[in-house]
Scaffold this motif. Structure first.
Motif, PDB file in Angstrom:
ATOM      1  N   GLU A   1       0.836  -1.208   0.000  1.00 51.10           N
ATOM      2  CA  GLU A   1       0.000   0.000   0.000  1.00 51.10           C
ATOM      3  C   GLU A   1       0.871   1.258   0.000  1.00 51.10           C
ATOM      4  OE1 GLU A   1      -3.155   0.531  -0.340  1.00 51.10           O
ATOM      5  OE2 GLU A   1      -3.861  -1.545  -0.320  1.00 51.10           O
ATOM      6  N   ALA A   2       1.971   1.210   0.763  1.00 47.56           N
ATOM      7  CA  ALA A   2       2.872   2.373   0.803  1.00 47.56           C
ATOM      8  C   ALA A   2       3.517   2.602  -0.564  1.00 47.56           C
ATOM      9  CB  ALA A   2       3.945   2.154   1.871  1.00 47.56           C
ATOM     10  N   ALA A   3       3.892   1.504  -1.250  1.00 45.51           N
ATOM     11  CA  ALA A   3       4.497   1.625  -2.577  1.00 45.51           C
ATOM     12  C   ALA A   3       3.493   2.196  -3.577  1.00 45.51           C
ATOM     13  CB  ALA A   3       5.002   0.262  -3.043  1.00 45.51           C
ATOM     14  N   ILE A   4       2.232   1.758  -3.462  1.00 42.23           N
ATOM     15  CA  ILE A   4       1.182   2.296  -4.347  1.00 42.23           C
ATOM     16  C   ILE A   4       1.016   3.797  -4.118  1.00 42.23           C
ATOM     17  CG2 ILE A   4      -1.308   2.259  -4.836  1.00 42.23           C
ATOM     18  CD1 ILE A   4      -1.267  -0.756  -4.244  1.00 42.23           C
ATOM     19  N   GLN A   5       1.020   4.199  -2.860  1.00 42.71           N
ATOM     20  CA  GLN A   5       0.856   5.618  -2.524  1.00 42.71           C
ATOM     21  C   GLN A   5       2.018   6.467  -3.046  1.00 42.71           C
ATOM     22  OE1 GLN A   5      -1.826   7.097  -1.240  1.00 42.71           O
ATOM     23  NE2 GLN A   5      -2.767   5.052  -1.341  1.00 42.71           N
ATOM     24  N   MET A   6       3.156   5.877  -3.215  1.00 41.09           N
ATOM     25  CA  MET A   6       4.296   6.610  -3.771  1.00 41.09           C
ATOM     26  C   MET A   6       4.117   6.857  -5.270  1.00 41.09           C
ATOM     27  SD  MET A   6       7.265   4.446  -1.752  1.00 41.09           S
ATOM     28  CE  MET A   6       8.655   5.185  -2.567  1.00 41.09           C
ATOM     29  N   VAL A   7       3.554   5.855  -5.976  1.00 44.12           N
ATOM     30  CA  VAL A   7       3.470   5.918  -7.443  1.00 44.12           C
ATOM     31  C   VAL A   7       2.201   6.624  -7.913  1.00 44.12           C
ATOM     32  CG1 VAL A   7       3.371   4.528  -9.567  1.00 44.12           C
ATOM     33  CG2 VAL A   7       4.837   3.796  -7.660  1.00 44.12           C
ATOM     34  N   GLU A   8       1.075   6.386  -7.236  1.00 46.06           N
ATOM     35  CA  GLU A   8      -0.221   6.842  -7.746  1.00 46.06           C
ATOM     36  C   GLU A   8      -0.322   8.353  -7.967  1.00 46.06           C
ATOM     37  OE1 GLU A   8      -5.018   6.301  -6.977  1.00 46.06           O
ATOM     38  OE2 GLU A   8      -3.605   5.682  -5.411  1.00 46.06           O
ATOM     39  N   PRO A   9       0.148   9.215  -7.046  1.00 48.73           N
ATOM     40  CA  PRO A   9       0.008  10.659  -7.281  1.00 48.73           C
ATOM     41  C   PRO A   9       0.695  11.126  -8.572  1.00 48.73           C
ATOM     42  CG  PRO A   9       0.592  10.225  -4.998  1.00 48.73           C
ATOM     43  CD  PRO A   9       0.738   8.934  -5.717  1.00 48.73           C
ATOM     44  N   VAL A  10       1.837  10.525  -8.885  1.00 50.03           N
ATOM     45  CA  VAL A  10       2.558  10.905 -10.108  1.00 50.03           C
ATOM     46  C   VAL A  10       1.736  10.516 -11.341  1.00 50.03           C
ATOM     47  CG1 VAL A  10       4.671  10.567 -11.456  1.00 50.03           C
ATOM     48  CG2 VAL A  10       4.779  10.665  -8.949  1.00 50.03           C
ATOM     49  N   LEU A  11       1.170   9.296 -11.332  1.00 50.70           N
ATOM     50  CA  LEU A  11       0.358   8.844 -12.466  1.00 50.70           C
ATOM     51  C   LEU A  11      -0.914   9.673 -12.593  1.00 50.70           C
ATOM     52  CD1 LEU A  11       0.612   4.943 -12.172  1.00 50.70           C
ATOM     53  CD2 LEU A  11       1.824   6.430 -13.753  1.00 50.70           C
ATOM     54  N   ALA A  12      -1.534  10.002 -11.444  1.00 57.32           N
ATOM     55  CA  ALA A  12      -2.777  10.788 -11.473  1.00 57.32           C
ATOM     56  C   ALA A  12      -2.543  12.160 -12.073  1.00 57.32           C
ATOM     57  CB  ALA A  12      -3.348  10.903 -10.061  1.00 57.32           C
ATOM     58  N   ALA A  13      -1.398  12.758 -11.768  1.00 62.86           N
ATOM     59  CA  ALA A  13      -1.084  14.085 -12.299  1.00 62.86           C
ATOM     60  C   ALA A  13      -0.872  14.054 -13.805  1.00 62.86           C
ATOM     61  CB  ALA A  13       0.148  14.638 -11.600  1.00 62.86           C
TER      62      ALA A  13
ATOM     63  N   SER B   1      -0.846   1.658 -10.946  1.00 59.85           N
ATOM     64  CA  SER B   1       0.343   1.711 -10.084  1.00 59.85           C
ATOM     65  C   SER B   1       0.760   0.308  -9.663  1.00 59.85           C
ATOM     66  CB  SER B   1       0.062   2.556  -8.842  1.00 59.85           C
ATOM     67  OG  SER B   1      -0.302   3.869  -9.185  1.00 59.85           O
ATOM     68  N   LEU B   2      -0.226  -0.482  -9.264  1.00 59.23           N
ATOM     69  CA  LEU B   2       0.050  -1.847  -8.825  1.00 59.23           C
ATOM     70  C   LEU B   2       0.626  -2.680  -9.969  1.00 59.23           C
ATOM     71  CD1 LEU B   2      -0.293  -3.788  -6.387  1.00 59.23           C
ATOM     72  CD2 LEU B   2      -2.506  -4.422  -7.353  1.00 59.23           C
ATOM     73  N   LYS B   3       0.060  -2.520 -11.181  1.00 57.41           N
ATOM     74  CA  LYS B   3       0.509  -3.320 -12.322  1.00 57.41           C
ATOM     75  C   LYS B   3       1.897  -2.892 -12.804  1.00 57.41           C
ATOM     76  CE  LYS B   3      -2.970  -5.801 -12.003  1.00 57.41           C
ATOM     77  NZ  LYS B   3      -2.754  -7.133 -11.391  1.00 57.41           N
ATOM     78  N   LEU B   4       2.206  -1.606 -12.691  1.00 59.39           N
ATOM     79  CA  LEU B   4       3.547  -1.147 -13.061  1.00 59.39           C
ATOM     80  C   LEU B   4       4.589  -1.667 -12.075  1.00 59.39           C
ATOM     81  CD1 LEU B   4       2.845   2.544 -14.148  1.00 59.39           C
ATOM     82  CD2 LEU B   4       3.578   0.664 -15.619  1.00 59.39           C
ATOM     83  N   LEU B   5       4.218  -1.727 -10.812  1.00 61.61           N
ATOM     84  CA  LEU B   5       5.132  -2.286  -9.811  1.00 61.61           C
ATOM     85  C   LEU B   5       5.339  -3.783 -10.030  1.00 61.61           C
ATOM     86  CD1 LEU B   5       3.794  -0.466  -6.618  1.00 61.61           C
ATOM     87  CD2 LEU B   5       6.073  -0.187  -7.624  1.00 61.61           C
ATOM     88  N   ASP B   6       4.270  -4.476 -10.359  1.00 57.40           N
ATOM     89  CA  ASP B   6       4.310  -5.925 -10.564  1.00 57.40           C
ATOM     90  C   ASP B   6       5.019  -6.282 -11.868  1.00 57.40           C
ATOM     91  OD1 ASP B   6       3.738  -8.631 -10.312  1.00 57.40           O
ATOM     92  OD2 ASP B   6       1.810  -8.442 -11.296  1.00 57.40           O
ATOM     93  N   TYR B   7       4.921  -5.422 -12.850  1.00 58.68           N
ATOM     94  CA  TYR B   7       5.531  -5.554 -14.165  1.00 58.68           C
ATOM     95  C   TYR B   7       5.155  -6.869 -14.869  1.00 58.68           C
ATOM     96  CZ  TYR B   7       8.585  -5.118 -18.158  1.00 58.68           C
ATOM     97  OH  TYR B   7       9.051  -5.022 -19.435  1.00 58.68           O
TER      98      TYR B   7
ATOM     99  N   LEU C   1       8.953   4.721  -9.788  1.00 58.50           N
ATOM    100  CA  LEU C   1       8.847   3.257  -9.809  1.00 58.50           C
ATOM    101  C   LEU C   1      10.101   2.622  -9.212  1.00 58.50           C
ATOM    102  CD1 LEU C   1       7.200   2.492 -13.297  1.00 58.50           C
ATOM    103  CD2 LEU C   1       6.256   1.987 -11.035  1.00 58.50           C
ATOM    104  N   ASP C   2      11.258   3.144  -9.592  1.00 62.32           N
ATOM    105  CA  ASP C   2      12.509   2.628  -9.031  1.00 62.32           C
ATOM    106  C   ASP C   2      12.536   2.819  -7.516  1.00 62.32           C
ATOM    107  OD1 ASP C   2      13.406   1.855 -11.500  1.00 62.32           O
ATOM    108  OD2 ASP C   2      14.596   3.668 -11.861  1.00 62.32           O
ATOM    109  N   GLU C   3      12.078   3.970  -7.084  1.00 63.47           N
ATOM    110  CA  GLU C   3      12.057   4.275  -5.646  1.00 63.47           C
ATOM    111  C   GLU C   3      11.117   3.323  -4.908  1.00 63.47           C
ATOM    112  OE1 GLU C   3      10.781   7.981  -2.664  1.00 63.47           O
ATOM    113  OE2 GLU C   3      10.936   8.319  -4.848  1.00 63.47           O
ATOM    114  N   ALA C   4       9.914   3.084  -5.495  1.00 65.51           N
ATOM    115  CA  ALA C   4       8.931   2.208  -4.849  1.00 65.51           C
ATOM    116  C   ALA C   4       9.421   0.762  -4.814  1.00 65.51           C
ATOM    117  CB  ALA C   4       7.599   2.304  -5.595  1.00 65.51           C
ATOM    118  N   ARG C   5      10.038   0.290  -5.892  1.00 67.75           N
ATOM    119  CA  ARG C   5      10.545  -1.077  -5.925  1.00 67.75           C
ATOM    120  C   ARG C   5      11.694  -1.259  -4.931  1.00 67.75           C
ATOM    121  NH1 ARG C   5      10.203  -1.325 -12.326  1.00 67.75           N
ATOM    122  NH2 ARG C   5       8.107  -2.212 -12.567  1.00 67.75           N
ATOM    123  N   GLU C   6      12.531  -0.238  -4.811  1.00 70.36           N
ATOM    124  CA  GLU C   6      13.622  -0.303  -3.839  1.00 70.36           C
ATOM    125  C   GLU C   6      13.058  -0.375  -2.420  1.00 70.36           C
ATOM    126  OE1 GLU C   6      17.557   2.294  -2.483  1.00 70.36           O
ATOM    127  OE2 GLU C   6      16.479   2.821  -4.315  1.00 70.36           O
TER     128      GLU C   6
END
Length: 714
Positions: free
Chosen positions: A204-216, A228-234, A260-265
């Motif tokens: 959930e924390a990783a999703i919250q990192m990615v989603e605002p950027v995609l929404a913008a 966001s979830l699917k991009l993280l899962d790849y 994405l790199d930040e969230a995966r890390e």
């Protein structure tokens, strides 16, 4: 051509499927669901006969569209392929996922089975992650009641946050409530607040990192939490479809790539590397489905599914499962053999009566004999033979096969054969495609689409020809009856004929295992894949619908393909039999040329040329043999098996010839219809050639070895 979404000012379906609207105001509704939940029954009863089928663009996967209307709206219903999950592994699952995710249907109906709701909720939860306009149809409520299962539909709707309707799809009246709920959903009158699947805190924390950027960057183009979830899962296949839908590779955006790199890390640091992320996502979905089901499904623990389990203890047991399968196979063959004789004779008499009328008409017109011979004795006579021989067995076999499927037995066959196929490094689903091959090998090849792995799909296609289709049954049955049982007829002889035919079939099944193993260890090396095997509840088959579906969807389809290739074959056979060189026809010259090689296989030149000319349709092999022996100019039918046996014996047939002919009939090249289907399904001439050569070479080797050994003992 129907109207597309483009033509009415609506974004086109990015799955590529052309939606054929009857009116610009039509709303597009996707009907999704797991296999065996009654999804197609819902579709058929909503749309009636007002439907059409085709293939998804770029896929050999059938789609069906139909139309229905209410007082408020008219709908285009799209019956998408059954799938257990939107995490796609096969072509069918990819099509279902792409249409739900990117096809922009106005609403999605997810059909569930009331008797096993928990498993179905996995797809529901994934669907409402993507779209708000979801209507859940809990079908088979009558089956649930019979099993003393109660589903609290109101509580389920509250839990999911979307409308839920219970139905018995076989009863059209029960679908009225479904249409009313659909109207309310598309009008915005239904209270909709889809449940949000809760993943682990780290995800959930990783999703919250990615989603605002995609929404913008994308606004309302797509559900950004899901993306966001699917991009993280790849998921590479899914990301490709996302890029196609958006018109650009979202990962090439520097800001998106960085986050994405930040969230995966972050996930990696918290013990969730990329290879474990999908498992955590699936685990969350399964847990959520279990939690919802526990609160809305009520049943008595001791009696739930008790009858089905008792039956399965027998049908899937180590000791009883295989004998029962073989026994059922023998019964089906006996019913097919016995039941097909009379209608086949009636159809043959009728078609050959028409031939006599055509002959009279040609003579009345004063047409030259060569024209009459080519068109009537060549093209029409072969067509009449193929139809009269193929239609009755298929019209019996396919419904019997479909009844077993409808009753829930065929998945048990796949379960029983899963381990043997895995030992051959093949897929257990090959058991189902092998069963389809008994009716028609071309149908079995099309059925190989259910196998996810391309390697295992190729193995199934190449080996499907080792189970004889009903086109080879007449040859096998005639030889068994003439040389090993007797031609007196009667109940006992028909049963014995069916049992011997079953033994021949078992040899074909053994060869399927052996060649699958050989291919897996040589040109198609690989590890066998696992698959989800559903054992659906036993149900009373819908006999009327099964018969109609079998005749129109399978029997007439296959018969049409066979007739299309048999017609030109009839012309070629007539020309070869009537064009002479010296004192012999071209047909007999070819037979004489092949005779030395054929005798090494326990055959003769006439038998081998008959198999070659029978390439368009296996049904005409025996008639060609008779025609060549009698030096006739057209295919003829013997009045009795006794007369046919005497003809064969007079031309040198022995029991060795009979067995060799049966072996070669069981193991030789596929017919032209099957070859064309293999080419279409694989898109490769290389694998089509392999499917031709492998059974042929094995069949020749088997005949040669048998003949050499048999001649040592006589």
């Amino acid at each position: 051509m129907g109207l597309t979404n483009h033509s009415v000012g609506i974004r086109a379906v990015d799955s590529g499927l052309e939606i054929k609207k009857q009116s610009p105001d039509d709303l597009v509704i996707a009907i999704a669901g797991n296999p065996n939940v009654g999804k197609s029954t819902v579709f058929n009863n909503l749309t009636g006969m007002n439907q059409h089928t085709g293939n998804w663009p770029g896929k050999t996967v059938t789609n069906a569209q139909g139309y229905c209307s209410t007082r408020d709206h008219s709908y285009v219903m799209v019956d998408i392929p059954g799938t257990y999950s939107l995490m796609a592994h096969s072509a069918e699952e990819e099509v279902a996922r792409n249409f739900i995710c990117f096809g922009e249907p106005d609403a999605t109906i997810v059909v569930c089975d009331a008797t096993c709701l928990e498993r179905n909720l996995n797809l529901v939860l994934q669907t409402i992650e993507i779209s708000k306009n979801v209507l859940v149809c809990v079908n088979l409520m009558d089956e649930a009641k019979r099993k003393k299962i109660r589903v609290d539909l109101e509580a389920l709707s509250e839990q999911l946050g979307v409308p839920v309707v219970g139905t018995v799809a076989q009863k059209k009246k029960s679908l009225g409530g479904l249409l009313n709920a659909l109207d309310a959903l598309v009008d915005g009158a239904a209270a909709v607040q889809p449940r949000q699947v809760r993943y682990t805190d780290e995800i959930e924390a990783a999703i919250q990192m990615v989603e605002p950027v995609l929404a913008a960057k994308m606004g309302n183009q797509i559900n950004t939490r899901w993306l966001s979830l699917k991009l993280l899962d790849y998921d590479q296949s899914l990301i490709g479809e996302v890029n196609h839908y958006l018109g650009a590779d979202i990962r090439e955006d520097t800001e998106v790539a960085a986050v994405l790199d930040e969230a995966r890390e972050y996930l990696e640091q918290n013990g969730i590397p990329l290879e474990k992320l999908k498992d955590r996502i699936v685990c969350a979905l399964v847990t959520e489905a279990e939690e919802i089901s526990r609160g809305v499904v009520h049943y008595h623990q001791n009696t739930y599914n008790a009858t089905d389990r008792k039956i399965d203890r027998v049908l899937t047991s180590k000791w009883a499962g295989y004998p029962i399968m073989i026994g059922l196979l023998a019964v089906i063959f006996w019913l097919t053999i016995t039941g097909a004789n009379y209608p086949s004779k009636l159809i043959g008499d009728g078609l050959f009566w028409i031939q006599d009328q055509l002959t009279a008409l040609f003579h009345y017109w004063g047409a030259p004999e060569w024209l009459h011979g080519m068109l009537v004795l060549g093209v029409y006579r072969v067509l009449a033979w193929v139809v009269s021989v193929m239609l009755p067995p298929m019209a019996i076999f396919f419904p019997l096969f479909t009844l077993l499927e409808d009753a829930g037995y065929l998945p048990r066959v796949a379960y029983n054969l899963d381990k043997p196929f895995k030992r051959c490094c093949a897929c257990g689903k090959q058991a189902l495609t092998m069963c389809m091959g008994f009716g028609c090998n071309a149908a079995g090849i099309v059925g190989c689409r259910i196998i996810d792995s391309p390697r295992e799909r190729l193995i199934a296609m190449i080996t499907n020809n080792f189970v004889p289709c009903n086109g080879r049954f007449p040859t096998l049955i005639s030889i068994i009856t003439m040389f090993f049982i007797g031609v007196q007829g009667g109940m006992f002889d028909s049963v014995l004929s069916a049992l011997l035919l079953t033994l021949v079939i078992l040899l074909g099944i053994f060869m399927t295992f052996a060649v699958s193993k050989l291919l897996s260890k040589t040109i198609l090396k690989g590890v066998p894949s696992s698959f989800t095997l559903e054992l659906p509840p036993y149900r009373k088959p819908q006999i009327g619908k099964v018969i109609v579906r079998s005749i129109f969807d399978r029997t007439l389809f296959v018969l049409g393909r066979a007739a299309a290739v048999a017609a030109p074959a009839g012309l070629i056979i007539w020309l070869m039999a009537n064009i002479t060189v010296g004192d012999m026809s071209v047909l007999n010259h070819c037979a004489a040329f092949l005779d030395p090689f054929a005798r090494l296989l326990g055959l003769d030149g006439v038998i081998l040329i008959a198999f070659i000319l029978g390439f368009p349709a296996n049904e005409i092999v025996v008639p060609i043999i008779i025609m060549a022996y009698l030096a006739q100019g057209s295919i003829i039918e013997m009045d009795s098996l006794m007369e046919m046996k005497q003809l064969f014996v007079d031309h040198g047939w022995t029991w060795i010839t009979a067995v060799s002919t049966m072996l070669f009939s069981l193991m030789h090249w596929p017919c032209s219809t099957t070859m064309l289907t293999i080419r279409k399904e694989t898109g490769s001439w290389k694998w089509t050639a392999a499917a031709f050569l492998i059974p042929t070479l094995i069949g020749m080797a088997a005949c040669f070895l048998f003949t050499m050994v048999a001649r040592l003992f006589i």
